[in-house]
Design an enzyme around this catalytic site. Structure first.
Site, PDB file in Angstrom:
ATOM      1  N   GLU A   1      46.888  29.887  85.514  1.00 40.30           N
ATOM      2  CA  GLU A   1      47.485  31.171  85.135  1.00 40.30           C
ATOM      3  C   GLU A   1      47.020  32.316  86.008  1.00 40.30           C
ATOM      4  O   GLU A   1      47.780  33.265  86.250  1.00 40.30           O
ATOM      5  CB  GLU A   1      47.176  31.461  83.663  1.00 40.30           C
ATOM      6  CG  GLU A   1      47.971  30.626  82.673  1.00 40.30           C
ATOM      7  CD  GLU A   1      47.400  29.234  82.477  1.00 40.30           C
ATOM      8  OE1 GLU A   1      48.072  28.408  81.820  1.00 40.30           O
ATOM      9  OE2 GLU A   1      46.276  28.967  82.963  1.00 40.30           O
TER      10      GLU A   1
ATOM     11  N   GLN B   1      53.117  29.812  79.925  1.00 39.74           N
ATOM     12  CA  GLN B   1      53.904  28.974  79.026  1.00 39.74           C
ATOM     13  C   GLN B   1      53.870  29.443  77.574  1.00 39.74           C
ATOM     14  O   GLN B   1      54.867  29.362  76.859  1.00 39.74           O
ATOM     15  CB  GLN B   1      53.399  27.538  79.134  1.00 39.74           C
ATOM     16  CG  GLN B   1      54.450  26.498  78.870  1.00 39.74           C
ATOM     17  CD  GLN B   1      54.019  25.150  79.404  1.00 39.74           C
ATOM     18  OE1 GLN B   1      53.062  24.558  78.901  1.00 39.74           O
ATOM     19  NE2 GLN B   1      54.712  24.662  80.408  1.00 39.74           N
ATOM     20  N   PHE B   2      52.726  29.927  77.146  1.00 40.94           N
ATOM     21  CA  PHE B   2      52.555  30.508  75.812  1.00 40.94           C
ATOM     22  C   PHE B   2      51.630  31.713  75.940  1.00 40.94           C
ATOM     23  O   PHE B   2      50.767  31.746  76.820  1.00 40.94           O
ATOM     24  CB  PHE B   2      51.929  29.501  74.829  1.00 40.94           C
ATOM     25  CG  PHE B   2      52.799  28.323  74.505  1.00 40.94           C
ATOM     26  CD1 PHE B   2      53.681  28.357  73.439  1.00 40.94           C
ATOM     27  CD2 PHE B   2      52.737  27.174  75.276  1.00 40.94           C
ATOM     28  CE1 PHE B   2      54.486  27.268  73.147  1.00 40.94           C
ATOM     29  CE2 PHE B   2      53.536  26.077  74.993  1.00 40.94           C
ATOM     30  CZ  PHE B   2      54.412  26.119  73.930  1.00 40.94           C
ATOM     31  N   ALA B   3      51.784  32.655  75.039  1.00 39.43           N
ATOM     32  CA  ALA B   3      50.910  33.834  75.069  1.00 39.43           C
ATOM     33  C   ALA B   3      49.441  33.430  74.985  1.00 39.43           C
ATOM     34  O   ALA B   3      48.577  34.083  75.580  1.00 39.43           O
ATOM     35  CB  ALA B   3      51.263  34.777  73.922  1.00 39.43           C
TER      36      ALA B   3
ATOM     37  N   ILE C   1      47.563  33.119  78.327  1.00 40.60           N
ATOM     38  CA  ILE C   1      47.509  34.259  79.254  1.00 40.60           C
ATOM     39  C   ILE C   1      46.078  34.619  79.630  1.00 40.60           C
ATOM     40  O   ILE C   1      45.841  35.273  80.659  1.00 40.60           O
ATOM     41  CB  ILE C   1      48.229  35.487  78.658  1.00 40.60           C
ATOM     42  CG1 ILE C   1      48.624  36.467  79.778  1.00 40.60           C
ATOM     43  CG2 ILE C   1      47.365  36.181  77.605  1.00 40.60           C
ATOM     44  CD1 ILE C   1      49.538  37.583  79.303  1.00 40.60           C
TER      45      ILE C   1
ATOM     46  N   PRO D   1      43.355  33.210  81.047  1.00 44.07           N
ATOM     47  CA  PRO D   1      42.833  33.044  82.409  1.00 44.07           C
ATOM     48  C   PRO D   1      43.486  33.968  83.434  1.00 44.07           C
ATOM     49  O   PRO D   1      42.932  34.182  84.511  1.00 44.07           O
ATOM     50  CB  PRO D   1      43.148  31.570  82.734  1.00 44.07           C
ATOM     51  CG  PRO D   1      43.297  30.912  81.404  1.00 44.07           C
ATOM     52  CD  PRO D   1      43.910  31.950  80.523  1.00 44.07           C
TER      53      PRO D   1
ATOM     54  N   HIS E   1      49.335  27.924  70.224  1.00 43.20           N
ATOM     55  CA  HIS E   1      50.718  28.152  70.639  1.00 43.20           C
ATOM     56  C   HIS E   1      51.393  29.207  69.775  1.00 43.20           C
ATOM     57  O   HIS E   1      52.626  29.278  69.752  1.00 43.20           O
ATOM     58  CB  HIS E   1      51.523  26.845  70.539  1.00 43.20           C
ATOM     59  CG  HIS E   1      50.998  25.735  71.387  1.00 43.20           C
ATOM     60  ND1 HIS E   1      49.946  24.951  70.985  1.00 43.20           N
ATOM     61  CD2 HIS E   1      51.364  25.300  72.612  1.00 43.20           C
ATOM     62  CE1 HIS E   1      49.687  24.055  71.927  1.00 43.20           C
ATOM     63  NE2 HIS E   1      50.524  24.250  72.931  1.00 43.20           N
TER      64      HIS E   1
END
Length: 698
Positions: free
Chosen positions: A419, A441-443, A446, A448, A488
């Protein structure tokens, strides 16, 4: 170039190189002599590193990109900067050509036509490797375009085909995880970049033996496809010729190199951390001083002692004059604080058809997909990358379905699970003239990427004094539904809204998402778009309102324009309520008021964007209604919505008939997997109904 030609070229540059070295040395000595004056703001110098920096800087061209690190003042001199320029930054003066007095010495950002381009970067302990590699990836992408696409791109950009990127690093920074992400991509895609590692054996007070299992060249050898070379960075002949050969290969062969140059550190780590505090190798280091070695090299090549003494004297006089001139220049004014947080956007009004006649109603995820497809057809500089967005899957939510097949694997492609690279590479991509659309891909994933988002992406425009805004879009699927569990389902807007320098959207329906996506594309600033997973396909009960007639291709919705989705008249005879919300909260609010039969007593304001936030519309609604409820999916404490609640209370206090209230998720560490626990955790239509009645009855 033949060996004879190379030797002649090398000898012709010796005088230039010596003048550069002695100027950098004179600056470091002048700073020590005037320590009390110049140490108001922290600085570092290149003392001991001058030769390798000079050898690199002399060989860079205007089509190249450089990412110097904070000790690289000799490199900056070698590309054409003057001591006066650097001293304006040293003293944080208004005329500082890099940042207007906003950032430290030798933290350059440069966009001059006659010099290599230097995008903004932070204090550069490894973090600049990802933006630098992003520039190289931008070059790779543009070189991979077909002839028709290249011709389209030429209409808006004029690029050389042999530009290189130099990313300069201290040896200690190579232990950073983000270095690995950058090198992985450079090796994978064979990018035209030189990682220059200047190894002086020290972090601050920790030395190499304490902190590194191998040197940078040995480390880079593990990345198959990066050629690594070790040299003596105090030997100008070896340094110049090695760099010359490497850069020529990068220009022609378009592949990555790492040059590991050993050097001594002959000055303090910075002006604030003095070498005598901790160093036990000072005498040994002074024996490796590149200055006497360089002086002897010139004498061996026909220069006279007098010529060299004249160079030294000129450097001392020039730097003394520059410091005096820089000292007399004015500081920034208080008003200068408030410029260049964002570059101006051309999208200020809603335009185009939101609900064109005959258009089909589509789910929210497809509105975004169609928007990106339209943008990619029109703009060859637009590309999309992230985890699993490529041709095989098209995104885990099918949010990129068919795009790779339509536009090619060089334009819509998968990245590794990194990320930080996904987010930070957009700095370089944007600097190279591209418009990257990327996604995590998912909040929940985020985190990293926050280092790059905060330190590199959000601050670039402000700290470069407006020269390098980062034009990018970061898509973030967000929110809880269907037992997504603790990894997720999270809401993260409170963290992201605290990063100044970003624009942030959180739409509740497909039409808004398409209009905001188009506005984000034409905005020269970084944009984060939160897209609620539960609204993508309207699978959650009560979210059919997220589907929309697909807006026309030219539809744009400016940021900072809230929508009074359910508007009421001002009433004197009964209690009324304004609900301020966004995302999934819009649907809970609309469903709750409908089930309560209170559509004529409850106004619903959909924020649509969290920054800029349309306070005028919010305050007008609250003042009209007299009561206010903020609805959010985030936990209710210490968050974005609590801040909004306080702002409303402050601005509308004399109009209120009750405290501003808030409903959000329970304040627990994570959203559990079990569906009963998930439902207990997050708001719902039923919970909002209860809260509405509580506020109205207050």
């Amino acid at each position: 170039m033949s060996n004879n030609q190379r030797d002649s070229h090398f000898r012709g540059n010796l005088g230039t190189a010596y003048r550069n070295l002695t100027t950098a040395k004179a600056m470091a000595e002048l700073y020590e002599e005037n320590f009390k004056q110049v140490s108001k703001y922290v600085h570092a110098t290149s003392r001991g590193h001058e030769v390798i920096q000079t050898a690199v800087g002399m060989q860079l061209l205007p089509q190249d990109y450089a990412f110097p690190y904070y000790r690289d003042d000799a490199m900056l001199l070698a590309i054409g900067m003057k001591p006066y320029d650097l001293m304006l930054q040293l003293l944080a003066k208004k005329a500082d050509p890099f940042s207007g007095g906003r950032t430290y010495y030798s933290h350059p950002s440069l966009k001059d036509d006659d010099k290599p381009k230097i995008p903004h970067q932070s204090s550069a302990t490894g973090m600049q490797a990802i933006p630098a590699t992003g520039v190289a990836m931008g070059m790779w992408y543009k070189e991979s375009l077909n002839e028709e696409q290249k011709e389209m791109l030429k209409q808006v950009q004029h690029d050389s085909n042999d530009g290189v990127v130099v990313c300069s690093l201290g040896d200690a920074s190579v232990t950073e995880g983000e270095i690995a992400e950058a090198m992985q991509m450079a090796a994978l895609k064979q990018l035209p970049i030189l990682y220059l590692v200047q190894d002086n054996g020290w972090d601050i007070s920790a030395n190499a033996a304490e902190t590194r299992a191998q040197n940078a060249a040995e480390y880079a050898a593990g990345f198959h496809g990066i050629e690594a070379i070790s040299i003596d960075g105090t030997d100008f002949e070896q340094s110049y010729n090695t760099i010359n050969e490497v850069i020529e290969k990068i220009r022609k062969e378009r592949r990555p190199f790492l040059v590991h140059a050993t050097v001594p550190l002959l000055n303090h780590h910075t002006s604030g951390v003095r070498m005598e505090f901790y160093r036990d190798d000072l005498e040994e280091s002074r024996e490796r001083d590149p200055y006497p070695k360089m002086r002897q090299l010139l004498l061996d090549n026909g220069f006279t002692v007098q010529e060299l003494d004249d160079y030294d004297a000129f450097a001392k006089a020039e730097t003394q004059k520059a410091l005096q001139q820089a000292t007399e220049m004015p500081d920034p004014e208080p008003a200068d604080l408030f410029t260049h947080d964002f570059a101006p956007t051309p999208i200020t009004e809603e335009r185009g058809e939101r609900s064109p006649a005959g258009a089909e109603k589509v789910v929210m995820v497809d509105c975004a997909l169609f928007a990106i497809e339209e943008l990619m057809r029109k703009h060859p500089e637009c590309l999309l990358y992230g985890q699993d967005v490529g041709g095989r899957l098209g995104g885990v939510f099918r949010e990129a379905a068919t795009l790779a097949q339509k536009f090619g694997d060089n334009r819509v492609f998968n990245t590794p699970i990194q990320e930080a690279f996904i987010v930070g590479s957009t700095v370089g991509m944007s600097a190279a003239g591209l418009k990257p659309i990327v996604e995590v891909q998912f909040a929940d994933y985020i985190w990293p990427g926050l280092n790059q988002l905060f330190t590199e992406v959000s601050r670039s425009c402000y700290l470069s004094n407006g020269k390098w805004p980062v034009s990018m879009i970061l898509r973030v699927p967000i929110g809880a539904y269907g037992s997504g569990g603790p990894y997720h389902s999270s809401s993260v807007e409170s963290v992201i809204t605290n990063i100044r320098g970003l624009k942030i959207a959180y739409p509740s329906n497909g039409a808004d998402l398409k209009g905001l996506m188009k506005a984000a594309y034409y905005d020269p600033n970084p944009v984060v778009i939160f897209e609620h997973k539960g609204l993508y396909w309207s699978k959650v009960k009560g979210t059919k309102g997220a589907t929309s007639i697909e807006p026309s291709e030219d539809y744009v919705l400016p940021f900072g324009k809230a929508w009074v989705l359910q508007e009421i008249w001002k009433k004197e005879e009964e209690e009324t309520l304004s609900i301020i919300t966004y995302g999934m909260g819009v649907h809970w609010a609309m469903n709750a008021t409908a089930e309560l039969g209170l559509q004529d007593r409850v106004e619903v304001v959909d924020l649509r964007t969290l920054h800029p936030l349309d306070y005028d519309t919010v305050f007008a609604s609250v003042k009209k209604c007299g009561k206010c409820l903020v609805v959010t999916e985030e936990p209710s404490d210490n968050g974005f919505s609590r801040g909004l609640q306080g702002r409303i209370q402050e601005e509308c206090f004399k109009y209120l008939d009750a405290p501003v209230m808030i409903i959000g998720s329970e304040n627990m560490p994570a959203i559990p997997l079990n569906s009963v626990l998930e439902e207990t955790m997050i708001p719902s239509t039923e919970k909002v109904k209860v809260k509405i009645q509580e506020v109205l009855n207050y």
